[in-house]
Design an enzyme around this catalytic site. Structure first.
Site, mmCIF file in Angstrom:
data_model
loop_
_atom_site.group_PDB
_atom_site.id
_atom_site.type_symbol
_atom_site.label_atom_id
_atom_site.label_comp_id
_atom_site.label_asym_id
_atom_site.label_seq_id
_atom_site.Cartn_x
_atom_site.Cartn_y
_atom_site.Cartn_z
ATOM 1 C CG HIS A 1 -4.991 -6.311 -0.197
ATOM 2 N ND1 HIS A 1 -6.213 -6.382 0.442
ATOM 3 C CD2 HIS A 1 -5.069 -7.176 -1.249
ATOM 4 C CE1 HIS A 1 -6.989 -7.244 -0.217
ATOM 5 N NE2 HIS A 1 -6.319 -7.737 -1.241
ATOM 6 C CE LYS B 1 -3.840 -2.288 2.444
ATOM 7 N NZ LYS B 1 -4.609 -2.300 3.718
ATOM 8 C CE1 TYR C 1 -9.224 -3.010 0.820
ATOM 9 C CE2 TYR C 1 -8.432 -0.972 -0.180
ATOM 10 C CZ TYR C 1 -8.190 -2.129 0.546
ATOM 11 O OH TYR C 1 -6.915 -2.411 0.987
ATOM 12 C CG ASN D 1 -3.396 -2.511 7.182
ATOM 13 O OD1 ASN D 1 -3.309 -1.997 6.062
ATOM 14 N ND2 ASN D 1 -4.426 -3.248 7.543
ATOM 15 C CD GLU E 1 -8.621 -9.134 -3.443
ATOM 16 O OE1 GLU E 1 -9.417 -8.747 -2.564
ATOM 17 O OE2 GLU E 1 -7.506 -9.622 -3.171
HETATM 18 P P1 IDP Z 1 -7.508 -7.083 5.573
HETATM 19 O O1 IDP Z 1 -6.744 -6.052 4.793
HETATM 20 O O2 IDP Z 1 -6.663 -7.681 6.677
HETATM 21 O O3 IDP Z 1 -8.153 -8.137 4.706
HETATM 22 P P2 IDP Z 1 -10.172 -5.949 5.926
HETATM 23 O O4 IDP Z 1 -11.043 -6.164 7.124
HETATM 24 O O5 IDP Z 1 -10.556 -6.612 4.657
HETATM 25 O O6 IDP Z 1 -8.682 -6.332 6.352
HETATM 26 O O7 IDP Z 1 -10.082 -4.379 5.691
HETATM 27 C C1 IDP Z 1 -9.495 -3.859 4.524
HETATM 28 C C2 IDP Z 1 -8.618 -2.710 4.890
HETATM 29 O O8 IDP Z 1 -9.432 -1.652 5.390
HETATM 30 C C3 IDP Z 1 -7.609 -2.964 6.009
HETATM 31 O O9 IDP Z 1 -6.438 -3.595 5.561
HETATM 32 C C4 IDP Z 1 -7.354 -1.560 6.492
HETATM 33 O O10 IDP Z 1 -6.482 -0.874 5.589
HETATM 34 C C5 IDP Z 1 -8.732 -0.940 6.398
HETATM 35 N N1 IDP Z 1 -9.475 -1.051 7.659
HETATM 36 C C6 IDP Z 1 -10.164 -2.113 8.136
HETATM 37 N N2 IDP Z 1 -10.724 -1.845 9.323
HETATM 38 C C7 IDP Z 1 -10.406 -0.570 9.611
HETATM 39 C C8 IDP Z 1 -10.690 0.304 10.710
HETATM 40 O O11 IDP Z 1 -11.360 -0.057 11.676
HETATM 41 N N3 IDP Z 1 -10.153 1.567 10.640
HETATM 42 C C9 IDP Z 1 -9.412 2.001 9.591
HETATM 43 N N4 IDP Z 1 -9.118 1.217 8.542
HETATM 44 C C10 IDP Z 1 -9.603 -0.058 8.546
HETATM 45 MG MG MG Z 2 -9.772 -8.055 3.368
#
Ligand code: IDP
Ligand code: MG
Length: 149
Positions: free
Chosen positions: A115, A9, A49, A112, A126
């Protein structure tokens, strides 16, 4: 063999972590079969997303992912989807285990750095969203006989 979609990212790129992250996948014996560096458009971000639309973090997530270039790739290996999700670690870096990418390099769930597809169906979806068929390369690695029995 399984293929999965992985993206470093914008924060991973800005923090110059591309090399360290790729090193982990290479050292694990995984194989890169497609890769491109691009600035994500609003349209691509929204498609990628889609399932998070309507969630409180959705708008900021789209802003974040379109904020700078990303490194998108397709990685191949035995059980690659689950394997890479484990290497990436929990979505919230505060809960990610040490030794995982998120556990070792990040602080906040909204930053984070990486992805990875979470299941077979999402991986396929994807990969097709981010890559054309002719951008994915079928080839043999010379060390495959030393990686797989
Ligand atoms: P993942 O990336 O581990 O699959 P997902 O639940 O699919 O996690 O969420 C997609 C992305 O959305 C996360 O990687 C993160 O960047 C963002 N995200 C998810 N939950 C939150 C939150 O509570 N606050 C801010 N960003 C979030
Ligand atoms: Mg996800």
């Amino acid at each position: 063999m399984e293929r999965t979609f992985v993206m470093i990212k914008p924060d991973g790129v800005q923090r110059r972590l591309i090399g360290k992250i790729l090193q982990r996948f290479e050292e694990a014996g995984l194989k890169i079969v497609a890769m491109k560096f691009l600035k994500v458009t609003q349209e691509l971000a929204e498609k990628h997303y889609e399932i998070h639309k309507g969630k409180p973090f959705y708008e900021s997530l789209i802003k974040y992912i379109t904020s700078g270039p990303v490194l998108a790739m397709v990685i191949e290996g035995q059980n690659a989807i689950e394997r890479i999700r484990k290497m990436v670690g929990a979505t919230d870096p505060q809960k990610a285990m040490p030794g995982t990418i998120r556990g070792d390099f990040c602080q906040h769930i909204g930053r984070n750095i990486i992805h990875a597809s979470d299941a077979k169906e999402t991986a396929e979806k994807e990969i097709n969203l981010w890559f054309n068929k002719d951008e994915i390369i079928d080839y043999k690695m010379d060390d495959e006989k030393w990686l797989y029995e």
